[in-house]
Structure formats: structure tokens, C-alpha cells
Design a protein around this motif. Structure first.
Motif, short mmCIF file in Angstrom:
data_model
loop_
_atom_site.label_atom_id
_atom_site.label_comp_id
_atom_site.label_asym_id
_atom_site.label_seq_id
_atom_site.Cartn_x
_atom_site.Cartn_y
_atom_site.Cartn_z
N LYS A 125 -29.11 -35.36 -84.28
CA LYS A 125 -30.56 -35.28 -84.55
C LYS A 125 -31.21 -34.21 -83.67
O LYS A 125 -32.04 -33.42 -84.13
N ALA A 126 -30.83 -34.19 -82.39
CA ALA A 126 -31.41 -33.20 -81.47
C ALA A 126 -31.05 -31.78 -81.88
O ALA A 126 -31.88 -30.87 -81.81
N ARG A 127 -29.82 -31.58 -82.31
CA ARG A 127 -29.39 -30.24 -82.74
C ARG A 127 -30.22 -29.74 -83.91
O ARG A 127 -30.64 -28.58 -83.93
N LYS A 128 -30.47 -30.63 -84.86
CA LYS A 128 -31.29 -30.22 -86.02
C LYS A 128 -32.71 -29.89 -85.60
O LYS A 128 -33.30 -28.90 -86.06
N MET A 129 -33.27 -30.69 -84.70
CA MET A 129 -34.63 -30.44 -84.23
C MET A 129 -34.71 -29.09 -83.50
O MET A 129 -35.64 -28.31 -83.71
N LEU A 130 -33.73 -28.81 -82.67
CA LEU A 130 -33.71 -27.53 -81.94
C LEU A 130 -33.54 -26.36 -82.90
O LEU A 130 -34.24 -25.34 -82.79
N ASP A 131 -32.61 -26.51 -83.84
CA ASP A 131 -32.37 -25.42 -84.79
C ASP A 131 -33.60 -25.17 -85.66
O ASP A 131 -33.97 -24.01 -85.93
N ASP A 132 -34.23 -26.24 -86.12
CA ASP A 132 -35.44 -26.09 -86.95
C ASP A 132 -36.56 -25.41 -86.19
O ASP A 132 -37.44 -24.77 -86.79
N ALA A 133 -36.52 -25.55 -84.85
CA ALA A 133 -37.54 -24.92 -84.01
C ALA A 133 -37.15 -23.50 -83.60
O ALA A 133 -37.85 -22.88 -82.78
N GLY A 134 -36.07 -22.98 -84.16
CA GLY A 134 -35.63 -21.63 -83.83
C GLY A 134 -34.93 -21.53 -82.48
O GLY A 134 -34.83 -20.45 -81.90
N LEU A 135 -34.41 -22.66 -81.99
CA LEU A 135 -33.78 -22.70 -80.67
C LEU A 135 -32.29 -22.99 -80.80
O LEU A 135 -31.72 -23.81 -80.07
N ASP A 136 -31.63 -22.28 -81.71
CA ASP A 136 -30.22 -22.54 -81.93
C ASP A 136 -29.35 -22.15 -80.74
O ASP A 136 -28.19 -22.55 -80.64
N TYR A 137 -29.91 -21.37 -79.81
CA TYR A 137 -29.16 -20.96 -78.62
C TYR A 137 -29.17 -22.02 -77.52
O TYR A 137 -28.41 -21.94 -76.56
N VAL A 138 -30.03 -23.00 -77.61
CA VAL A 138 -30.13 -24.04 -76.59
C VAL A 138 -28.93 -24.99 -76.72
O VAL A 138 -28.63 -25.48 -77.80
N LYS A 139 -28.25 -25.23 -75.60
CA LYS A 139 -27.05 -26.05 -75.60
C LYS A 139 -27.39 -27.53 -75.37
O LYS A 139 -28.43 -27.86 -74.79
N ILE A 140 -26.48 -28.38 -75.84
CA ILE A 140 -26.63 -29.82 -75.63
C ILE A 140 -25.50 -30.30 -74.73
O ILE A 140 -24.31 -30.10 -75.02
N VAL A 141 -25.89 -30.94 -73.64
CA VAL A 141 -24.95 -31.48 -72.67
C VAL A 141 -24.97 -33.01 -72.79
O VAL A 141 -26.05 -33.60 -72.90
N ALA A 142 -23.81 -33.63 -72.78
CA ALA A 142 -23.73 -35.09 -72.83
C ALA A 142 -23.08 -35.61 -71.56
O ALA A 142 -22.13 -35.02 -71.03
N SER A 143 -23.59 -36.73 -71.07
CA SER A 143 -23.00 -37.42 -69.92
C SER A 143 -23.08 -38.91 -70.19
O SER A 143 -23.36 -39.33 -71.30
N ASN A 144 -22.76 -39.74 -69.20
CA ASN A 144 -22.85 -41.20 -69.29
C ASN A 144 -21.50 -41.85 -69.57
O ASN A 144 -21.14 -42.11 -70.72
#
Length: 478
Positions: free
Chosen positions: A272-291
Motif C-alpha cells: 500500500k505504501a509503495r503505491k501511495m509513494l509511486d502515485d505521488a511521483g516518489l518512486d525513488y523513495v525506498k521502503i525499509v522494514a524492521s521488527n
């Protein structure tokens, strides 16, 4: 790390035996000890050698202080002549070991110590402590990095490690195993393991709003801005506020680095976050996962199509939580009498605990057509392997099973660390060790490296060694 004198970090029986050797006039007899392990944690197909540099540092600092001597005297167990020997102690052993970063397998002598028995026995505790711990974490790290399939993995486990050394040396070992960096700052200072990190939830909570917190962070770190988006709600506020701040950074000529998700259904939230970022023109922003991640969870996330660019892995890496013991042991293999090597063997009703006797050498055999490792071979010291002739190896678990190699290359695995107590080995830097580890793993078949039911990599005995072992067993049971 600053040099520390850890001479007295020793099992007490090492000292009582040393005194016993001394009083019986046997302390200067030459003995050979091997370190090896019997199985790989997590039922894996391979392990990674690590901790050699810290063992070298320990040995180079071996010396007994006046306080040490006074403490031992207070036990009323040790003769004064022995305490005088310790006060003037000088290490005189030879040591050979497999270099850090090398894939290693059960049963093989990954380290051998030769020297006066009073000394070779004494260093057992620290040999096992340093090699066991860092090999455990390097092995776990490499499994996790492999699961990530090329996505960077960051070691985030300092706060959950077993003590400060567990955090510091765990970060070092994790880097050898393939991690991209660590949250442990001192490991960057002392070893060059790249320090990485962003923010905690407390940063977000200290500001009036989440958006205020993001803006404040972006103001300080405009070119490396990774925002933690799960303090309140990843999709309702975290990602939308991050998008706002990243657009503000773009207007100022900067680019946001990424977002981090630290809770919830990470597969679902990342998509979901990836789609939101891409739709906002931020396809270069990376997603980091932890936990609370490990190799199995990471594999599942990737299988589920999670949109994750990198992982932060903490407690399950730095403690190897699934199996937190690397069972290396240290056993007597031989003694010298008048210059002759006399093999020694430990016999047990448990066949896995019967040791391989005598002074030995360790080889890795490579198939010339593929370049891949075929097997490791333990030989008696001094044996020659002529790769121009067919060579027969024996499976120690199935002594009548033979494999004949024709087109192969044999390479000795171990290097000499100490000669008569003097260090003769120049340790590579951490980047060289990490790259060496990566390159050596490429020489191991993928079937050996898989998580489930890995192919067994054979550690074989040469015919002369196998025959010596069988004779010693036969003589005992006569």
C-alpha cells in the motif's frame, strides 16, 4: 577495539590443569589441540569462520599481572614455582586457522594449536569463545542476507545482544556475513562497519504532530531523510505526512531517502505504501522494514510480494535466536615424544564424538570444470595430494563409500597465525574479509546453501588418516 588483557577470562580448570602439568613436570611437553564443530546451527548446510582477529589480539596480550598472581595465590591451590612461571609468562605456541570469511563444515580442524601443553590447554576457553560467537553470528547473518535476495540488510541488534561485547563483535561478525551496516556506532569506529540509523518513535512523539517531527528531521538531514511512519498509523498519517515532507524537500532541491515500517502486517503495508509513494511521483523513495525479522520471515515477505527495498534485523540476528550456540570444541589430537608425533584419540559410544587423531592438514578440493568445491579433505600432516593423478576420498560416515576425483585442484585451507608465539599473520581489513566471504561462498553449490534440507557437503578423511583412526579404535576394543 582498545586492547584489553583478558588473560584471566578462562575456565578455572585450565589453571588447575596447568598447575598440575607443572607440578608433574609435564608442562613443557608439546601437544596438539584441534578446534572443530559437530553440526551447523539451524540445520544449515554451511557455516562462516569468524573471530580470528580477536583471538590474535587476545593472545598478543596474554600476560599475568601482579593482581592476577595475588588472586591465584589467595586460592591456596597453586605452588609458588607455578606462580613464578605465570609471572614471567611468554606465549610459545604455533597456531594455524582457517581465515575469517571462509565457509566451514562440521568435523574439520578449523584451528590447530601446537606448543607446550601448559599453554595450549590454557587458551582453550578464549579460542572457543571468540570463534564460536562470531562464527555463529556471521553464519546467521549470511542466511538472512541470502534470504533478502540482494536487498541490503542492516544489523539492528545492539540493545538485545548478550552484553556489550555481544553487540560490538556481533556487529563485526554480521558484516563479515554480508550485512550492509550496523546500528552499533562503536563497531564503525573500531572496525569500519558502516553505522546506519534514522529515528525512534520517541522522536515523533516529542513533537506536537507527526508532520512537525518529519519536517524537523528533514531540516537537519535533507539528503539522507528516512522517516519512521508507524508511530500512529502507517497509511492514514505516516505515509501521507512523509509524502508531504518529501515534496517539500524536492522543492528545496533535495530528495527523501526512504520510509521505515516497524510494525503491523509489513507485506500488506509495504505494498500500500509503495503505491501511495509511486502515485505521488516518489518512486525513488525506498521502503525499509524492521521488527523481529529473520531469514524465514524475510523469505515469506518476498514470496508474498512485499515492496521492501532493505531490511533492519535485530535480536534474531545478533543473538542467533533460533539456535544461539555454535558448538565448537577443543580436543587433544597428538603429543610429541622425542620429536615423534604420537596420535591421540577420544573414544565415545556416540560415534559423532570420536575424534580424528594426530596432527592434520585441511584441504578444499575443487572440480576444475565447474570451479565449485567438491569436498573438504582432512589428511595427516605431510601428506601430498597429486592432482595430476586420480585421487580417492573416503566418506568418514560411510567408510566403504569411495569417490574418485580425476580433474581437480587441491588447496590448503588454513594459514599460520603464530610461530613459536610470534604473530606471523597480517589480518585483512573488514572489507577484504567481507568480500572474501562473498567470493568463497560463490564456490559452494547452491544446493548446499539452501535453507530446507541442504545437500550435505562432505568432509572426508584421507586413506592414511582413516586407517590410523580405525587402527586406534581396533586396538582399544581388542
Amino acid at each position: 577495539m582498545n586492547n584489553r588483557n583478558l588473560t584471566m577470562l578462562v575456565d578455572f580448570y585450565e589453571i588447575t590443569m596447568a598447575n598440575g602439568f607443572f607440578e608433574n613436570g609435564r608442562g613443557l611437553e608439546i601437544a596438539y589441540f584441534d578446534m572443530f564443530f559437530r553440526r551447523v546451527p539451524d540445520n544449515a548446510g554451511y557455516a562462516i569462520m569468524a573471530g580470528v582477529q580477536q583471538l590474535i589480539e587476545y593472545i598478543e596480550n596474554l600476560s599475568f599481572t601482579a593482581e592476577d598472581i595475588n588472586y591465584l595465590r589467595s586460592k591456596n591451590m597453586f605452588c609458588e614455582e607455578f606462580l613464578d612461571y605465570l609471572a614471567d609468562f611468554r606465549f610459545e605456541c604455533d597456531i594455524w586457522a582457517v581465515p575469517e570469511g571462509t565457509p566451514i563444515f562440521p568435523g574439520e580442524p578449523i584451528l590447530t594449536v601446537r606448543g607446550p601443553v601448559i599453554q595450549a590447554q590454557f587458551i582453550e576457553t578464549m579460542v572457543l569463545l571468540t570463534i564460536n560467537h562470531q562464527s555463529l553470528i556471521a553464519t546467521k547473518s549470511n542466511r538472512i542476507v541470502t534470504a533478502a535476495q540482494g536487498r541490503p540488510v542492516m544489523e539492528f541488534g545492539s540493545r538485545r545482544a548478550q552484553g556489550s561485547d555481544g553487540a560490538v563483535y556481533g556487529a563485526r561478525a554480521a558484516y563479515i556475513g554480508g550485512c550492509a551496516g550496523t546500528a552499533c556506532t562503536i563497531s564503525d569506529r573500531d572496525f569500519g562497519v558502516k553505522a546506519l540509523g534514522t529515528m525512534a518513535h520517541s522522536w515523533i512523539q516529542l513533537f506536537p504532530t507527526e508532520l512537525d517531527a518529519f519536517r524537523a528531521y528533514a531540516k537537519v538531514y535533507p539528503d539522507s531523510c528516512t522517516l519512521l511512519v508507524d508511530t500512529y498509523s502507517v497509511l492514514k498519517s505516516g505515509v501521507p505526512n512523509a509524502i508531504t515532507v518529501f515534496h517539500e524537500l524536492e522543492a528545496a532541491g533535495h530528495k527523501g531517502a526512504g520510509i521505515r515500517i516497524d510494525s503491523g502486517d509489513i507485506a500488506y503495508l509495504s505494498k500500500k505504501a509503495r503505491k501511495m509513494l509511486d502515485d505521488a511521483g516518489l518512486d525513488y523513495v525506498k521502503i525499509v522494514a524492521s521488527n523481529s525479522l529473520d531469514e524465514y520471515i524475510i523469505s515469506d515477505l518476498i514470496h508474498q510480494g512485499a515492496e521492501i527495498d532493505s531490511f533492519g534485523v535485530g535480536e534474531r540476528l545478533v543473538t542467533s535466536r533460533s539456535e544461539p550456540v555454535f558448538g565448537g570444541v577443543y580436543k587433544l589430537a597428538a603429543v610429541e615424544e622425542n620429536g615423534e608425533i604420537i596420535p591421540k584419540i577420544k573414544i565415545s559410544e556416540n560415534a559423532a564424538k570420536i575424534t580424528n587423531p594426530s596432527y592434520k592438514e585441511l584441504w578444499r578440493l575443487f572440480d576444475n570444470s565447474s570451479g565449485k568445491a567438491v569436498a573438504d579433505l582432512i589428511t595427516l600432516a605431510g601428506e601430498k595430494i597429486d592432482s595430476s593423478e586420480p585421487y580417492t576420498i573416503f566418506d568418514p560416515e560411510q567408510p566403504y563409500k569411495k569417490t574418485v576425483l580425476t580433474d581437480f585442484t587441491a588447496k590448503k585451507l588454513r594459514v599460520q597465525l603464530f610461530c613459536k608465539g610470534k604473530c606471523v599473520y597480517k589480518s585483512p581489513d573488514i572489507e577484504e574479509i567481507k568480500e572474501y566471504c562473498r567470493s568463497q561462498l560463490e564456490l559452494i553449490w547452491d544446493e548446499v546453501k539452501r535453507f530446507e534440507n541442504p545437500h550435505e557437503y562432505y568432509v572426508d578423511l584421507s586413506k592414511p588418516l582413516w586407517e590410523l583412526k580405525q587402527k586406534m579404535l581396533s586396538d582399544f576394543y581388542k
